[in-house]
Design a protein around this motif. Structure first.
Motif, PDB file in Angstrom:
ATOM      1  N   ILE A  80       0.900  -1.068  -0.197  1.00 20.56           N
ATOM      2  CA  ILE A  80      -0.119   0.215   0.320  1.00 20.56           C
ATOM      3  C   ILE A  80       0.943   1.179  -0.061  1.00 20.56           C
ATOM      4  O   ILE A  80       0.654   2.033  -1.297  1.00 20.56           O
ATOM      5  CB  ILE A  80      -0.986  -0.091   1.362  1.00 20.56           C
TER       6      ILE A  80
ATOM      7  N   PRO B  60       3.669   1.443  -3.121  1.00 25.13           N
ATOM      8  CA  PRO B  60       3.467   2.263  -4.640  1.00 25.13           C
ATOM      9  C   PRO B  60       2.269   2.987  -4.128  1.00 25.13           C
ATOM     10  O   PRO B  60       2.635   3.897  -5.025  1.00 25.13           O
ATOM     11  CB  PRO B  60       2.306   0.966  -4.263  1.00 25.13           C
ATOM     12  N   LEU B  61       1.422   3.629  -3.300  1.00 26.61           N
ATOM     13  CA  LEU B  61       0.891   4.874  -3.038  1.00 26.61           C
ATOM     14  C   LEU B  61       2.143   6.320  -3.024  1.00 26.61           C
ATOM     15  O   LEU B  61       1.865   6.566  -4.306  1.00 26.61           O
ATOM     16  CB  LEU B  61       0.104   4.947  -2.075  1.00 26.61           C
TER      17      LEU B  61
ATOM     18  N   TYR C 175       1.578   4.591 -13.777  1.00 33.73           N
ATOM     19  CA  TYR C 175      -0.335   3.972 -13.478  1.00 33.73           C
ATOM     20  C   TYR C 175      -0.992   5.009 -14.220  1.00 33.73           C
ATOM     21  O   TYR C 175      -1.804   6.019 -14.060  1.00 33.73           O
ATOM     22  CB  TYR C 175      -0.009   4.944 -11.416  1.00 33.73           C
TER      23      TYR C 175
ATOM     24  N   HIS D   5      -3.269   3.793 -16.229  1.00 36.86           N
ATOM     25  CA  HIS D   5      -4.818   3.756 -16.503  1.00 36.86           C
ATOM     26  C   HIS D   5      -5.563   3.551 -14.814  1.00 36.86           C
ATOM     27  O   HIS D   5      -6.533   3.768 -13.750  1.00 36.86           O
ATOM     28  CB  HIS D   5      -4.741   1.549 -16.504  1.00 36.86           C
ATOM     29  N   ARG D   6      -4.728   4.801 -13.829  1.00 36.12           N
ATOM     30  CA  ARG D   6      -4.776   5.259 -12.685  1.00 36.12           C
ATOM     31  C   ARG D   6      -4.922   6.747 -12.027  1.00 36.12           C
ATOM     32  O   ARG D   6      -3.992   7.010 -11.612  1.00 36.12           O
ATOM     33  CB  ARG D   6      -3.642   4.038 -11.326  1.00 36.12           C
ATOM     34  N   ARG D   7      -6.226   7.359 -12.391  1.00 32.03           N
ATOM     35  CA  ARG D   7      -6.325   8.608 -12.833  1.00 32.03           C
ATOM     36  C   ARG D   7      -6.369   8.918 -11.507  1.00 32.03           C
ATOM     37  O   ARG D   7      -5.506  10.056 -11.278  1.00 32.03           O
ATOM     38  CB  ARG D   7      -8.227   8.908 -13.525  1.00 32.03           C
ATOM     39  N   ALA D   8      -6.207   8.667  -9.995  1.00 33.31           N
ATOM     40  CA  ALA D   8      -6.268   9.280  -8.878  1.00 33.31           C
ATOM     41  C   ALA D   8      -4.734   9.471  -8.646  1.00 33.31           C
ATOM     42  O   ALA D   8      -4.166  10.376  -7.694  1.00 33.31           O
ATOM     43  CB  ALA D   8      -7.076   8.945  -7.619  1.00 33.31           C
ATOM     44  N   LEU D   9      -3.653   8.966  -9.276  1.00 31.55           N
ATOM     45  CA  LEU D   9      -2.613   9.026  -9.053  1.00 31.55           C
ATOM     46  C   LEU D   9      -1.816  10.116 -10.124  1.00 31.55           C
ATOM     47  O   LEU D   9      -0.450   9.522  -9.922  1.00 31.55           O
ATOM     48  CB  LEU D   9      -1.482   7.554  -8.940  1.00 31.55           C
TER      49      LEU D   9
END
Lengths: 560, 217
Positions: free
Chosen positions: A472, A475-476, A552, A554-558
């Motif tokens: 968690i 990666p964040l 990322y 495909h990861r809009r929030a990141l």
């Protein structure tokens, strides 16, 4: 648990070399150095130092160049930020600080020298049309002047962008837009309102980086070798020169010069701290005086434009080195080489390769170690719910505030005693001392800003702390983690003394080679070294920004 | 699966370390399986602190706590958070933004539920389909609507096989229509699985919909 030991281990790794190194600089300064047969205490090293011809000039140029560079950097950076607070164009331009910050000091200094030399790019660009010169003017001194002006100029190119970045970072903690809106509603011009109302809120937050700039400007060695006066040289250069002398009797006076360098830095920081009080009072009475800031707005605009000029020169310096490395024929006074090619690169490839490999290995190792230590400290902090106090932060900053010359020679003495001098291990450790504070600075805020409910949710779902950390948190934090790594790597690439002394001259990097070449090698060859010096950190930054963006995608929030 | 058991709080007291002021004093609660007990009070009254204590995230440098948290006969307040098996839901869905919807669900699914990749995948596909989210497994959580996110968050919590639920104002960020829908969705699952549930809120309508005991602080 071992994680609890992380802060102590980190501080020991940083402060151990500084403490030992400082001790083994002070002892020789008072004539005690058994390894060369000197047993003190005696004041002879100090007498030798004081009667050295030109000592007064050495001290004078050290102090004036250091203070001038710091004052000007602050004024220019503040002017720029004052304008940027109300101008889209300027705030966009502030993104250009990244390549300037990433490029090592010595590379910028070399590029700056090749811009302003009588045979440099600037003179070439305006000759013979404006100057009438068809050959480089003789007798014109543009670098190495005894007043240290070119040294100040070279320092500005790095320090203005650095302080701009610090001010922008600190601005996030201050309600800048609201403060400006209120001031303007009261009838103040935006620019002077920034200085009157915003700067006083920001200053306490940039104090530490500013002191680091002051300490650096007073004690810098590599930039001073390239741009400073050589006879008599600034204090740090004098000490380095004596330390590098084959005549071992030079060591004690060199150590005395190094200790004096530390005293100069401490005195200057103290003086600066004291001077803040009357200057703040003056500022207050100016703000209370009710002037609407016509003249001051003009001066601020000037400072901001000067900052732009410094930034432009810095970028031109980097570009100039690349052009030189590609130039086959570049006759004076042509503004551009008449023939470009890769011949210099091909000829130098084999020669530069070992230094390039060393630079990458040392930088990567020091960065990885720094990241691991910083992550361990931050994770420990979160788990124990306790943040380091002010004292611990000052200790962390110590490597950035203490002049390198005041302890790196002592580090070398210690390394010789344990037989580790001239090893990669020693160089990596000494780089770590300077890389770690920057990695901590750049990673601490994002790590602490991570929403604690995310790891809490993960734990409630059954994940143990290690799994939470690996699957968690890491990666964040990938983006800030890689940016911190790029910052650390850039710091390592730029290290000169921290390579020279622990490496005992046997381990060379791009930076040590470039500084050595500065005195008299072919400009095209120096261009290759400086271009590589600039390219390595830039590539690291590009990777640090590019990798998360790709992973990322495909990861809009990141997405940033 | 184990028999459903009640969530019991015995003599729970939480104090601020600085002033010694009590946020919660000698709280006694017994929540039967399949029922929702609502804790109401103004913000800052220590409701979320109580949930943090139960779930194992209390900031021990700021708070001192005593008392017991039990599920049935098992006392859990000494266990690390990850072994308490309490489902925790906040105002925000808090889906892990670097994982797909499916990976978020798989994160909490215990290995005891299914070991093979295929089986695990099947379980989450079924769960998504039952929640009206068939085919959403590979989606980026950030592209979901607020209601979809809330449902995924609940599914993720339920798939981890909790023994009780702790809800920290889970509906407060949803608009009125959505709030009713998610509330119904949630309470149906609570009853179907016989989970004892502690709900913290300052919305009287939440308490009414929960239909269980009401405690005001």
């Amino acid at each position: 648990m071992w994680l609890r030991l992380a802060p102590a281990l980190t501080l020991a790794l940083l402060l151990g070399p500084i403490g030992l190194g400082f001790a083994w600089t002070v002892l020789p300064a008072f004539g005690h150095m058994p390894s060369i047969g000197a047993v003190g205490p005696t004041l002879d090293p100090w007498r030798t130092l004081f009667v050295t011809s030109g000592f007064i000039d050495t001290l004078r140029v050290t102090v004036t160049a250091g203070l001038t560079a710091t004052c000007l950097s602050l004024v220019l950076a503040a002017g720029f930020c004052a304008i940027a607070a109300g101008s889209r164009t300027f705030s966009r331009l502030s993104r250009l600080v990244a390549p300037l910050l990433a490029t090592p000091h010595s590379a910028i200094a070399l590029g700056f020298a090749f811009l302003v030399l009588p045979s440099g790019w600037i003179v070439r660009a305006i000759s013979p049309e404006l100057t009438g010169w068809t050959r480089p003017p003789v007798g014109l001194v543009t670098i190495g002047d005894t007043a240290g002006l070119s040294l100040v100029g070279g320092l500005l190119l790095k320090e203005v962008p650095y302080l701009v970045l610090m001010i922008i970072g600190a601005s996030a903690q201050v309600p800048v837009a609201a403060t400006l809106a209120v001031s303007r509603a009261l009838g103040h011009r935006g620019l002077s309102a920034w200085v009157k109302a915003v700067l006083p809120q920001i200053y306490p937050q940039i104090r530490l980086p500013l002191y680091a700039v002051l300490a650096f400007s007073l004690s810098v060695v590599d930039v001073a070798i390239i741009l400073g006066p050589s006879q008599p040289p600034p204090l740090g250069v004098l000490a380095t020169r004596w330390f590098s002398d084959y005549d071992l009797s030079r060591y004690p006076p060199a150590a005395a010069a190094a200790v004096l360098q530390l005293i100069v830095v401490i005195a200057a920081i103290g003086l600066w701290r004291v001077a803040e009080i009357p200057i703040a009072a003056l500022g207050r009475s100016w703000a209370e005086g009710g002037s609407r800031g016509f003249a001051s707005a003009l001066l601020i605009r000037l400072a901001g434009i000067a900052a732009l000029l410094a930034g432009g020169l810095g970028l031109a310096a980097i570009l100039g080195m690349v052009v030189w490395s590609l130039a086959l024929v570049w006759r004076f006074p042509d503004a551009w080489p008449s023939a470009l090619g890769l011949a210099t690169w091909q000829a130098q490839a084999g020669i530069v390769a070992p230094a390039l490999a060393n630079t990458i290995i040392i930088g990567a190792a020091a960065t990885v170690l720094a990241i691991l230590l910083v992550l361990a400290c931050l994770e420990n902090e979160v788990r124990r719910g306790r943040r380091p106090g002010g004292a611990a932060l000052w200790l962390l900053f110590l490597p950035l505030l203490a002049p390198q010359i005041a302890f790196l020679f002592g580090v070398q003495v210690t390394l010789v005693r344990v037989g580790l001098d001239g090893t990669l291990f020693a160089v990596i450790w000494s780089h770590l001392v300077f890389v770690l504070p920057y990695v901590f600075l750049s990673l601490a805020d994002p790590f602490r800003a991570l929403d604690p409910r995310l790891p809490a949710t993960a734990a409630a779902l059954g994940a143990d702390p290690i799994r939470v950390f690996v699957t968690i948190k890491l990666p964040l934090l990938l983006r800030p983690l890689l940016i911190a790594a790029a910052v650390g790597f850039a710091v390592s690439v730029g290290q000169y003394l921290a390579t020279l002394f622990p490496g005992a001259g046997r381990i060379s990097t791009l930076t040590t080679d470039a500084v050595t070449l500065a005195s008299g090698a072919d400009r095209r060859i120096i261009g290759v070294y400086a271009a590589l010096q600039a390219a390595l950190p830039l590539l690291a930054y590009v990777a640090a920004l590019g990798a998360p963006a790709f992973l990322y995608r495909h990861r809009r929030a990141l997405r940033p | 699966m184990k028999q459903p058991a009640a969530l019991n709080l015995n003599e729970v007291t939480i104090r601020l370390r600085g002033t010694g002021a009590a946020l919660v004093e000698n709280l006694e609660l017994s929540i039967s399986p399949g029922t929702v007990t609502t804790l109401m009070g103004p913000s800052g009254s220590g409701k979320s602190t109580l949930l943090a204590f139960c779930a194992g995230f209390l900031d021990r440098s700021a708070f001192a706590a005593s008392g017991a948290v039990c599920i049935g006969e098992d006392r859990i307040d000494g266990l690390p958070a990850e072994r308490r098996r309490l489902g925790l839901l906040f105002q925000d869905a808090l889906l892990f933004p670097h994982l797909s919807v499916g990976s978020n669900l798989l994160f909490g699914l215990p290995r005891s539920a299914a070991r093979s990749r295929f089986e695990r995948r099947q379980i989450i596909e079924d769960a998504l389909a039952q929640a009206g989210l068939a085919g959403y497994a590979d989606r980026d959580p950030d592209t979901l609507s607020g209601g979809q996110r809330a449902r995924v968050a609940l599914l993720r919590t339920l798939l981890a096989e909790p023994r009780a639920l702790l809800l920290d104002e889970p509906f407060s960020k949803l608009d009125a229509a959505l709030r009713a829908e998610i509330r119904t969705f949630l309470f149906e699952h609570v009853r179907a699985r016989s989970l004892p549930t502690l709900l913290v809120t300052h919305d009287a309508a939440d308490a009414e919909a929960a239909g269980g005991a009401l405690v005001t602080s």
